[in-house]
Design a protein around this motif. Structure first.
Motif: not given
Length: 101
Positions: A54-77
């Protein structure tokens, strides 16, 4: 339900529920197409096999969105919890040395 979840939102911020059908990345990008929008997506934890299938949704959004994209990584927990789940699934015994900081 949105009012309960986001009650602390500042006055004047409009909240609305929206259901969109389609592939996740394309649906998110199509929904947040305004230049004043902000698209926030989480990266989540991805197993190596799932990463290939499965491709990454976050990467798709970063590559194709016309607006700013905030990508939040998972927490260490969340990362540690995923490792514990894998260890339990594979029945690998816990090394007690891992418990001391």
């Amino acid at each position: 339900m949105l009012d309960t979840a986001f009650r602390a939102a500042k006055p004047g911020i409009a909240l609305a529920g929206l259901t969109v059908r389609g592939t996740p990345g394309a649906a998110l990008v199509d929904t947040a197409r305004g230049v004043d929008d902000l698209l926030a997506v989480g990266t989540g934890l991805r197993a190596p096999l799932r990463h290939l299938l499965r491709p990454s949704v976050a990467r798709y959004c970063l590559a194709h969105a016309a607006c700013p994209v905030l990508v939040v990584p998972p927490s260490p927990l969340q990362i540690e919890l995923g490792a514990a789940h894998r260890r339990n699934f594979l029945r690998i015994p816990l090394d007690t040395r891992e418990l001391t900081p």
